[in-house]
Design a protein around this motif. Structure first.
Motif, PDB file in Angstrom:
ATOM      1  N   VAL A 195      46.218  23.243  49.603  1.00  0.00           N
ATOM      2  CA  VAL A 195      46.745  24.666  49.514  1.00  0.00           C
ATOM      3  C   VAL A 195      46.735  25.085  48.182  1.00  0.00           C
ATOM      4  O   VAL A 195      46.906  26.398  47.981  1.00  0.00           O
ATOM      5  N   GLY A 196      46.440  24.458  47.004  1.00  0.00           N
ATOM      6  CA  GLY A 196      46.235  25.043  45.531  1.00  0.00           C
ATOM      7  C   GLY A 196      44.857  25.726  45.733  1.00  0.00           C
ATOM      8  O   GLY A 196      44.663  26.528  44.642  1.00  0.00           O
ATOM      9  N   ASN A 197      43.834  25.717  46.643  1.00  0.00           N
ATOM     10  CA  ASN A 197      42.529  26.515  46.340  1.00  0.00           C
ATOM     11  C   ASN A 197      42.808  28.205  46.397  1.00  0.00           C
ATOM     12  O   ASN A 197      42.037  28.663  47.641  1.00  0.00           O
ATOM     13  N   VAL A 198      43.586  28.697  45.831  1.00  0.00           N
ATOM     14  CA  VAL A 198      43.733  30.248  45.844  1.00  0.00           C
ATOM     15  C   VAL A 198      43.264  31.016  44.894  1.00  0.00           C
ATOM     16  O   VAL A 198      43.547  32.130  44.665  1.00  0.00           O
ATOM     17  N   GLY A 199      42.160  30.504  44.219  1.00  0.00           N
ATOM     18  CA  GLY A 199      41.251  31.521  43.325  1.00  0.00           C
ATOM     19  C   GLY A 199      41.743  31.570  41.939  1.00  0.00           C
ATOM     20  O   GLY A 199      41.559  32.641  41.239  1.00  0.00           O
ATOM     21  N   ASP A 200      42.852  30.739  41.532  1.00  0.00           N
ATOM     22  CA  ASP A 200      43.347  30.937  40.209  1.00  0.00           C
ATOM     23  C   ASP A 200      42.078  30.889  39.031  1.00  0.00           C
ATOM     24  O   ASP A 200      42.052  31.479  38.132  1.00  0.00           O
ATOM     25  N   GLY A 201      41.205  30.153  39.156  1.00  0.00           N
ATOM     26  CA  GLY A 201      40.180  29.623  38.268  1.00  0.00           C
ATOM     27  C   GLY A 201      39.420  31.134  38.234  1.00  0.00           C
ATOM     28  O   GLY A 201      39.017  31.490  37.323  1.00  0.00           O
ATOM     29  N   LEU A 202      38.860  31.495  39.341  1.00  0.00           N
ATOM     30  CA  LEU A 202      38.119  33.083  39.255  1.00  0.00           C
ATOM     31  C   LEU A 202      38.810  33.782  38.640  1.00  0.00           C
ATOM     32  O   LEU A 202      38.458  34.617  37.805  1.00  0.00           O
ATOM     33  N   ARG A 203      40.316  34.377  38.981  1.00  0.00           N
ATOM     34  CA  ARG A 203      41.059  35.190  38.194  1.00  0.00           C
ATOM     35  C   ARG A 203      40.953  34.763  36.689  1.00  0.00           C
ATOM     36  O   ARG A 203      40.746  35.711  36.062  1.00  0.00           O
ATOM     37  N   LEU A 204      41.445  33.710  36.323  1.00  0.00           N
ATOM     38  CA  LEU A 204      41.546  33.383  34.837  1.00  0.00           C
ATOM     39  C   LEU A 204      40.119  33.596  34.115  1.00  0.00           C
ATOM     40  O   LEU A 204      40.135  34.183  33.112  1.00  0.00           O
ATOM     41  N   ALA A 205      39.029  33.215  34.957  1.00  0.00           N
ATOM     42  CA  ALA A 205      37.710  33.354  34.220  1.00  0.00           C
ATOM     43  C   ALA A 205      37.269  35.001  33.980  1.00  0.00           C
ATOM     44  O   ALA A 205      36.884  35.255  33.068  1.00  0.00           O
ATOM     45  N   ARG A 206      37.670  35.788  35.277  1.00  0.00           N
ATOM     46  CA  ARG A 206      37.415  37.076  35.041  1.00  0.00           C
ATOM     47  C   ARG A 206      38.232  37.709  34.080  1.00  0.00           C
ATOM     48  O   ARG A 206      37.827  38.430  33.202  1.00  0.00           O
ATOM     49  N   ALA A 207      39.354  37.270  33.944  1.00  0.00           N
ATOM     50  CA  ALA A 207      40.413  37.973  32.850  1.00  0.00           C
ATOM     51  C   ALA A 207      39.704  37.715  31.687  1.00  0.00           C
ATOM     52  O   ALA A 207      40.070  38.381  30.362  1.00  0.00           O
ATOM     53  N   ALA A 208      38.970  36.539  31.386  1.00  0.00           N
ATOM     54  CA  ALA A 208      38.326  36.149  29.909  1.00  0.00           C
ATOM     55  C   ALA A 208      36.878  36.767  29.796  1.00  0.00           C
ATOM     56  O   ALA A 208      36.313  36.457  28.711  1.00  0.00           O
ATOM     57  N   GLY A 209      36.339  37.431  30.889  1.00  0.00           N
ATOM     58  CA  GLY A 209      35.183  38.110  30.656  1.00  0.00           C
ATOM     59  C   GLY A 209      34.186  37.594  31.501  1.00  0.00           C
ATOM     60  O   GLY A 209      33.003  37.977  31.140  1.00  0.00           O
ATOM     61  N   ALA A 210      34.276  36.477  32.404  1.00  0.00           N
ATOM     62  CA  ALA A 210      33.175  36.086  33.184  1.00  0.00           C
ATOM     63  C   ALA A 210      32.711  36.938  34.149  1.00  0.00           C
ATOM     64  O   ALA A 210      33.480  38.005  34.735  1.00  0.00           O
ATOM     65  N   GLY A 211      31.587  36.881  34.374  1.00  0.00           N
ATOM     66  CA  GLY A 211      30.840  37.421  35.720  1.00  0.00           C
ATOM     67  C   GLY A 211      31.116  36.926  36.857  1.00  0.00           C
ATOM     68  O   GLY A 211      32.060  36.064  37.117  1.00  0.00           O
ATOM     69  N   GLY A 212      30.292  37.170  37.851  1.00  0.00           N
ATOM     70  CA  GLY A 212      30.574  36.607  39.125  1.00  0.00           C
ATOM     71  C   GLY A 212      28.964  36.201  39.632  1.00  0.00           C
ATOM     72  O   GLY A 212      27.954  36.383  38.904  1.00  0.00           O
ATOM     73  N   SER A 213      28.866  35.098  40.499  1.00  0.00           N
ATOM     74  CA  SER A 213      27.767  34.489  40.792  1.00  0.00           C
ATOM     75  C   SER A 213      27.248  35.163  42.103  1.00  0.00           C
ATOM     76  O   SER A 213      27.881  36.052  42.778  1.00  0.00           O
ATOM     77  N   ARG A 214      26.073  34.794  42.488  1.00  0.00           N
ATOM     78  CA  ARG A 214      25.420  34.974  43.895  1.00  0.00           C
ATOM     79  C   ARG A 214      26.408  34.282  44.914  1.00  0.00           C
ATOM     80  O   ARG A 214      27.044  33.708  44.427  1.00  0.00           O
ATOM     81  N   SER A 215      26.159  34.562  46.186  1.00  0.00           N
ATOM     82  CA  SER A 215      26.792  33.889  47.038  1.00  0.00           C
ATOM     83  C   SER A 215      28.200  33.979  47.190  1.00  0.00           C
ATOM     84  O   SER A 215      28.930  33.119  47.830  1.00  0.00           O
ATOM     85  N   MET A 216      28.814  35.030  46.832  1.00  0.00           N
ATOM     86  CA  MET A 216      30.315  35.274  46.662  1.00  0.00           C
ATOM     87  C   MET A 216      30.788  35.348  48.337  1.00  0.00           C
ATOM     88  O   MET A 216      31.669  35.202  48.685  1.00  0.00           O
ATOM     89  N   ALA A 217      29.565  35.818  49.217  1.00  0.00           N
ATOM     90  CA  ALA A 217      30.074  36.127  50.668  1.00  0.00           C
ATOM     91  C   ALA A 217      29.937  34.795  51.414  1.00  0.00           C
ATOM     92  O   ALA A 217      30.298  34.895  52.688  1.00  0.00           O
TER      93      ALA A 217
END
Ligand code: FAD
Length: 452
Positions: A195-217
């Motif tokens: 149940v914890g896998n709700v994207g917290d890491g991606l959101r936190l990383a984005r807020a700190a300036g991270a980009g996105g990878s291929r294969s998002m879909a």
């Protein structure tokens, strides 16, 4: 009061546990923070098979859209990672299992013992493992990540460290991120994960300036029966229809849309954009008595997956001939005329190879031929997302220009690009990317101490 460490790890699944243990073994004082009240994430729900591609060629063949730089390091590090796990004393099979998910090599393990050994390594080195501590924010100063704020029972708690590793398990349970990245019907995906896998890491990383990878879909999961009254962790393994690669797979229009022999985890993804994201598996008694009853690999359990689907409420049909089966399937709202045409074209193509009505049929495909014939309605599920934070082979989180964000690392399902449609494994890539991140995160922290 602010707590100070060398490395903070967000998430106690296999990626975070590996990162934390690696950092601790490197001499770092680590805080491993887990959002839930229990440790282990999806890893603790898993079948415990540590596997990946046997070599770079196999990786490139199965995942031509993957990241070959990360892929090379992954396969190069696999043997060493297995030896490291073995050295903890956790059970690891002596002999490898081959042809996992059609091509992989891996070892059956006691995943709970591995997770526990990682946590022990952290505490033995003077670190701390905390459950019930969801990380809400990264602390960023002068362009570098220097800590996190976690919600604890006593209120918000600041943890400071020169290195933070994100390992929150991807965004597979967040309907909004899924719809944005996977597509318009992704909110129909049944979650087959912690149940914890709700994207917290991606959101936190984005807020700190991270980009996105291929294969998002793209993502990992398996076909499961439709409808289902309940889908709880104890159902994730027995309900998965691993043998679907040996069936004829049609959508509600009665048409095939993918080469079934690609394997369940790939045709599961192909079902998402189809009408109502539902499909029908059609197979014969031979497949029922063989593949549908086999244990696909040790740890998954040998069970009759068709009988299970019937027992738990999935739509099913059986008949002595295909001509009798088709009207039963049509009664579910599937176009029966188109389905008859599809089955006839498939039988012709299975003899010669090539394609049936424009959809590939692999050489070696076998048309249903031994009665009775069976059908079940299925839906796609998601275990974890393949897209996420782009990283270097040191686990550094990268910005959109490929530059490392100082102090920020990512591991496991929070990273993106290793798998893309094709699947390189979950546990082993998480364990190995955790090692990359843990090693580099500790080096940054300890190097800073030496210079100070
Ligand atoms: C039923 C099932 C069977 C599987 N079998 C296999 C298998 O045999 N082989 C294989 O290779 N893969 C398997 N997998 C996939 C594998 O479990 C995952 O790929 C792997 O666990 C990913 O590791 P992770 O550390 O990235 O995420 P997870 O293991 O999910 O851990 C992430 C953790 O982060 C925590 N978290 C999230 N947000 C926060 C926050 N803000 N603060 C603090 N903590 C946070 C979560 O609560 C969770 O505990 C299986 C998965 C399932 C569900």
């Amino acid at each position: 009061m602010t707590l100070t460490f060398d490395v903070i790890v967000v998430g106690s699944g296999i990626g975070g546990s590996s990162a934390a243990a690696t950092a601790a073994r490197s001499g770092a004082r680590v805080a491993l923070l887990e959002k839930s009240d229990t440790f282990g994430g999806s890893a603790a729900l898993s079948a415990g098979m540590l596997w990946t591609a046997p070599d770079l060629d196999a990786y490139n063949r199965r995942i031509p859209l993957g990241n070959p730089v990360l892929g090379r390091r992954l396969v190069e590090d696999f043997a060493d990672a297995i030896e490291e796990v073995r050295a903890t004393g956790a059970r690891v099979a002596d002999e490898p299992t081959t042809d996992i998910m059609t091509y992989g090599i891996g070892y059956s393990t006691d995943i709970h013992a591995i997770l526990a050994a990682c946590r022990d390594t952290v505490t033995d080195a003077g670190g701390m493992v905390v459950a019930g501590a969801p990380v809400r924010e990264l602390i960023v100063e002068d362009g570098a990540v220097v800590g996190v704020i976690a919600a604890t029972a006593d209120g918000p708690q600041e943890f400071r460290a020169p290195s933070v590793v994100l390992a929150s398990g991807g965004f597979g349970r967040d309907p909004e991120l899924l719809t944005r990245y996977v597509g318009p019907q992704a909110d129909r995906l049944l979650a087959r994960s912690h149940v914890g896998n709700v994207g917290d890491g991606l959101r936190l990383a984005r807020a700190a300036g991270a980009g996105g990878s291929r294969s998002m879909a793209s993502f990992y999961g398996h076909l499961v029966p439709w409808p289902l009254a309940a889908f709880e962790p104890e159902h994730y393994l027995p309900y998965s229809q691993y043998y679907s690669g040996s069936t004829v797979f049609v959508n509600l229009a009665g048409e095939r849309f993918v080469d079934e022999t690609l394997g369940d985890e790939i045709i599961n993804q192909a079902l998402v954009p189809q009408p109502e994201a539902r499909g029908v598996l059609i197979f014969d008694e031979h497949v029922h008595l063989t593949e549908a009853r086999q244990e696909p690999f040790p740890g998954l359990g040998a069970t009759d997956r068709f009988e299970t689907a019937k027992e738990v409420g999935g739509l099913w049909a059986s008949a002595d001939t295909l001509d009798e089966l088709v009207p039963q399937i049509a009664a579910w709202g599937v176009d029966g005329v188109a389905l008859t045409r599809t089955l006839e074209a498939y039988a012709d193509a299975a003899e010669t190879g090539g394609s049936a009505l424009g959809v590939p049929v692999s050489v070696g495909a076998r048309a249903p031929q031994t009665g009775p014939f069976h059908a079940i309605m299925v839906q796609p599920s998601i275990t974890f997302t393949f897209g996420g934070v782009p990283i270097s082979t040191d686990g550094e989180a990268l910005d959109p220009d490929g530059r490392a964000i100082p102090g920020l690392y990512a591991a496991g399902a929070d990273i993106g690009g290793l798998s893309n449609i094709g699947y390189a494994g979950g546990l082993a890539p998480a364990y190995i990317t955790g090692r990359w991140a843990g090693r580099a995160a500790a080096a940054r922290a300890l190097d800073g101490k030496t210079r100070a």
